[in-house]
Each structure stands twice: as structure tokens, then as C-alpha cells.
Design a protein around this motif. Structure first.
Motif, mmCIF file in Angstrom:
data_model
loop_
_atom_site.group_PDB
_atom_site.id
_atom_site.type_symbol
_atom_site.label_atom_id
_atom_site.label_comp_id
_atom_site.label_asym_id
_atom_site.label_seq_id
_atom_site.Cartn_x
_atom_site.Cartn_y
_atom_site.Cartn_z
ATOM 1 N N LYS A 198 -101.335 -8.824 129.123
ATOM 2 C CA LYS A 198 -100.255 -8.809 130.106
ATOM 3 C C LYS A 198 -98.871 -8.609 129.491
ATOM 4 O O LYS A 198 -97.883 -8.505 130.221
ATOM 5 N N ASN A 199 -98.792 -8.572 128.168
ATOM 6 C CA ASN A 199 -97.483 -8.519 127.514
ATOM 7 C C ASN A 199 -97.381 -7.383 126.496
ATOM 8 O O ASN A 199 -98.388 -6.868 126.019
ATOM 9 N N GLU A 200 -96.151 -7.043 126.193
ATOM 10 C CA GLU A 200 -95.859 -6.078 125.137
ATOM 11 C C GLU A 200 -95.423 -6.862 123.897
ATOM 12 O O GLU A 200 -94.643 -7.807 123.991
ATOM 13 N N TYR A 201 -95.925 -6.441 122.747
ATOM 14 C CA TYR A 201 -95.647 -7.149 121.494
ATOM 15 C C TYR A 201 -95.000 -6.207 120.491
ATOM 16 O O TYR A 201 -95.353 -5.028 120.410
ATOM 17 N N GLU A 202 -94.087 -6.765 119.736
ATOM 18 C CA GLU A 202 -93.418 -6.023 118.671
ATOM 19 C C GLU A 202 -94.158 -6.231 117.361
ATOM 20 O O GLU A 202 -94.557 -7.347 117.019
ATOM 21 N N VAL A 203 -94.341 -5.151 116.614
ATOM 22 C CA VAL A 203 -94.962 -5.222 115.292
ATOM 23 C C VAL A 203 -93.923 -5.717 114.285
ATOM 24 O O VAL A 203 -92.838 -5.145 114.169
ATOM 25 N N ILE A 204 -94.281 -6.771 113.572
ATOM 26 C CA ILE A 204 -93.381 -7.330 112.565
ATOM 27 C C ILE A 204 -94.096 -7.369 111.224
ATOM 28 O O ILE A 204 -95.167 -7.980 111.098
ATOM 29 N N PHE A 205 -93.537 -6.716 110.223
ATOM 30 C CA PHE A 205 -94.115 -6.722 108.880
ATOM 31 C C PHE A 205 -93.854 -8.078 108.233
ATOM 32 O O PHE A 205 -92.711 -8.541 108.172
ATOM 33 N N GLU A 227 -90.102 -12.214 125.233
ATOM 34 C CA GLU A 227 -89.863 -12.790 126.557
ATOM 35 C C GLU A 227 -90.508 -14.166 126.710
ATOM 36 O O GLU A 227 -89.936 -15.075 127.332
ATOM 37 N N ASN A 228 -91.687 -14.323 126.155
ATOM 38 C CA ASN A 228 -92.422 -15.578 126.310
ATOM 39 C C ASN A 228 -92.530 -16.390 125.019
ATOM 40 O O ASN A 228 -93.176 -17.434 125.003
ATOM 41 N N GLY A 229 -91.919 -15.899 123.938
ATOM 42 C CA GLY A 229 -91.948 -16.623 122.669
ATOM 43 C C GLY A 229 -93.336 -16.755 122.079
ATOM 44 O O GLY A 229 -93.674 -17.763 121.441
ATOM 45 N N ILE A 230 -94.179 -15.705 122.259
ATOM 46 C CA ILE A 230 -95.572 -15.748 121.803
ATOM 47 C C ILE A 230 -95.714 -14.961 120.499
ATOM 48 O O ILE A 230 -95.313 -13.794 120.421
ATOM 49 N N LEU A 231 -96.313 -15.590 119.512
ATOM 50 C CA LEU A 231 -96.522 -14.959 118.208
ATOM 51 C C LEU A 231 -97.998 -14.949 117.859
ATOM 52 O O LEU A 231 -98.626 -16.009 117.757
ATOM 53 N N PHE A 232 -98.579 -13.755 117.708
ATOM 54 C CA PHE A 232 -99.879 -13.641 117.047
ATOM 55 C C PHE A 232 -99.571 -13.658 115.544
ATOM 56 O O PHE A 232 -99.124 -12.665 114.969
#
Length: 315
Positions: free
Chosen positions: A156-163, A178-183
Motif C-alpha cells: 500500500k505504500n511507496e518506499y525510498e531506496v536508501i544505501f 509518510e508513515n515512518g516505516i523502515l524495512f
């Protein structure tokens, strides 16, 4: 706290034949079809667990967060079964397709010989690394190299790729602002400290890279963390502070151990006092070198090659 189904994500936990006995992989709808994040080892266990998912869903994309076998190993086989595109960072794509090859392992063996390991020990360590060959082949054919800052729809969300290099040179996390979610993948784990090792190639100071990556994630102030090992937890920054503190304690220990010249193997035996399997010894040596090299680059110790063996000595 969010539940995974609230964000349209299913966790697929795959058992591992190690002390770290599982890896969390994930599946969710993507922009085109379904997307899988990480895959487990290339073995029968992974095959059986993934089969109902790939029978039910049209898999369009497989994202490999880094090259370590528990995340990467089944990627090539899963790609052949689904015809999915595989995405990962360029640096770990290259490392993944070269590290377990005979020429690379021969070089690793030469480096192990400089650690001061008792006779035959370096041979055992290299043969153990070679045993991973069937667990990572066939290699995936990577069609897209992930770039820092690009956006990926996952559930349901879009995630930014972070190295976040450190645990591997090309490790990534995925973050939804937006939701403060980190994989957090293997960068931040809830109960154990991620292994930070130097593997005689790649980033020369991986512990420094890890500290930098932790500070980078700290700026996000992520509230909800979904790791690749263990259960989701809240407040990434609390855990980041604990990880930084742990490694600084480790550095202080290592500094004490090299007040008299010591080999890498000697320091590792001081740091890791419990009996270790060959697999665990590889990680213990890699982590020992990472801490020694951090001190070396920080001008806190010197190192000398004597009779083919490295000795580190605190300044």
C-alpha cells in the motif's frame, strides 16, 4: 504499531541451518504484478515455502537487498521459475556473482593465511565458503541496478531506496516517510548486532561505513522497523544508539587486546570465547578485522606483516 497486513505486505519466514535460524522475506503487490523482497538459500526448504506463493501470484519483480546467501541464494532459481526481473545494487550484484568462484576463494585463502590461524584452519574456512556455491547458484540475472533515492511501490505504500553499506557493501533499506516505516533488512536488527566484517575486498573500513549508515537512518527518525531477522519493533533511533554503543565498547576491548602485538586470530579468540563452528569462525574473523582496521584507519594502532602474518599493535 502497524501490522504487516495493514500495509499490504506478507512476511515469508524461511528457516536457515545456522545459529541465526531464519530470514524474513516479504511479498506484496508492486507497480506491475507482485514483488518479492529477498529469497532464502537455494535449497529444498526455500523451494517448498515459495511454491504456493508463486503458484498463486504473478511475480514480476524480485528485490535482493544484498548478496549474502540467506537473502540472495534462491534468487536465481526463483527468477527462472517466475521470469521476474531482479533488482539489486550494482556493487552487490558484482560481488554476488564473483565471491564464491574458485579464483576469488583462492585469494581469500591467501588472506586467511595472514591471520595467524592454526595450521589447516584457513583451508577449512575457505572450503566452508566454497560449500555455499550450490546455495547461491544459479546466479540471478540482474536487470536493474537500484539507485539511491528511487521509489518502489510495495503493497500500500511507496518506499525510498536508501544505501546503507556496512553489513555488505551494497546493502539497502526501504523507507516510507509518510508513515515512518523502515524495512531495515540486515542494517538494524532488534536482538542481535548485524555482522560487520571485512572480507579482503570492497570497502576498506566497513565499520566506519556502518556508523555512517546508522547516522543516515537516524536522521529519518523511523517509528516502525521491519527487520530481516527477528520481529518488527518501534523506534529505530533507540536501537541505533545501542548498536553504536556496542561497537564502541568492542573497539575499546580490541584496543586493550593489542597493547601487546597480536594476530587477527588471537584477537578474535579474545572477542569470541564460545566454541564456534567453521561458518561462525569466518564471521568472527571478519568482524575482528573490521574493528582492527577501524582502529588502524583512526590512527590508534599500527600493523606489520611479519613472516606472512599481520600483527596489530596499539599506539
Amino acid at each position: 504499531m502497524y501490522l504487516l497486513h495493514d500495509i499490504g505486505v506478507t512476511q515469508v519466514t524461511i528457516p536457515l541451518p545456522f545459529r541465526l535460524n531464519h530470514v524474513n522475506c516479504f511479498i506484496a503487490e508492486g507497480a506491475k504484478g507482485w514483488t518479492i523482497i529477498d529469497t532464502g538459500l537455494n535449497n529444498e526448504v526455500s523451494r517448498e515455502i515459495w511454491k504456493p506463493y508463486i503458484d498463486k501470484h504473478e511475480i514480476s519483480t524480485i528485490i535482493l537487498t544484498h548478496l549474502h546467501p540467506d537473502h540472495y541464494g534462491y534468487g536465481g532459481t526463483l527468477q527462472r521459475l517466475t521470469n521476474a526481473d531482479v533488482w539489486m545494487t550494482k556493487v552487490d550484484d558484482h560481488a554476488g556473482t564473483t565471491f564464491w568462484e574458485p579464483e576469488s576463494l583462492a585469494k581469500v585463502k591467501q588472506h586467511y593465511d595472514t591471520c595467524g590461524i592454526p595450521e589447516q584452519g584457513a583451508d577449512e574456512l575457505t572450503s566452508d565458503e566454497g560449500s555455499f556455491n550450490p546455495r547461491v547458484k544459479p546466479y540471478p540475472q540482474v536487470s536493474r541496478h537500484l539507485e539511491e533515492g528511487e521509489k518502489i511501490l510495495f503493497g500500500k505504500n511507496e518506499y525510498e531506496v536508501i544505501f546503507t553499506p556496512g553489513h555488505s557493501d551494497g546493502l539497502i533499506c526501504l523507507y516510507n516517510k509518510e508513515n515512518g516505516i523502515l524495512f531495515s533488512t540486515d542494517h538494524i536488527l532488534p536482538k542481535i548486532t548485524p555482522n560487520i566484517s571485512y572480507w579482503f575486498r570492497g570497502i576498506p573500513n566497513p565499520l566506519e561505513a556502518f556508523f555512517h549508515s546508522l547516522k543516515k537512518i537516524e536522521l529519518l527518525d523511523a517509528e516502525y522497523v521491519i527487520p530481516s531477522h527477528g520481529k518488527p519493533f518501534q523506534n529505530a533511533n533507540n536501537r541505533i544508539r545501542e548498536l553504536i554503543s556496542h561497537h564502541h565498547d568492542r573497539l575499546n576491548e580490541v584496543y586493550e587486546y593489542i597493547k601487546s602485538p597480536a594476530t587477527i586470530y588471537q584477537v578474535s579468540k579474545q572477542l569470541f570465547k564460545k566454541p564456534l563452528t567453521t561458518h561462525e569462525m569466518r564471521f568472527a574473523l571478519g568482524e575482528t578485522i573490521a574493528h582492527l582496521e577501524y582502529l588502524y584507519f583512526n590512527n590508534q594502532c599500527e600493523k606489520n606483516l611479519e613472516n606472512g602474518i599481520w600483527y596489530y599493535h596499539a599506539k
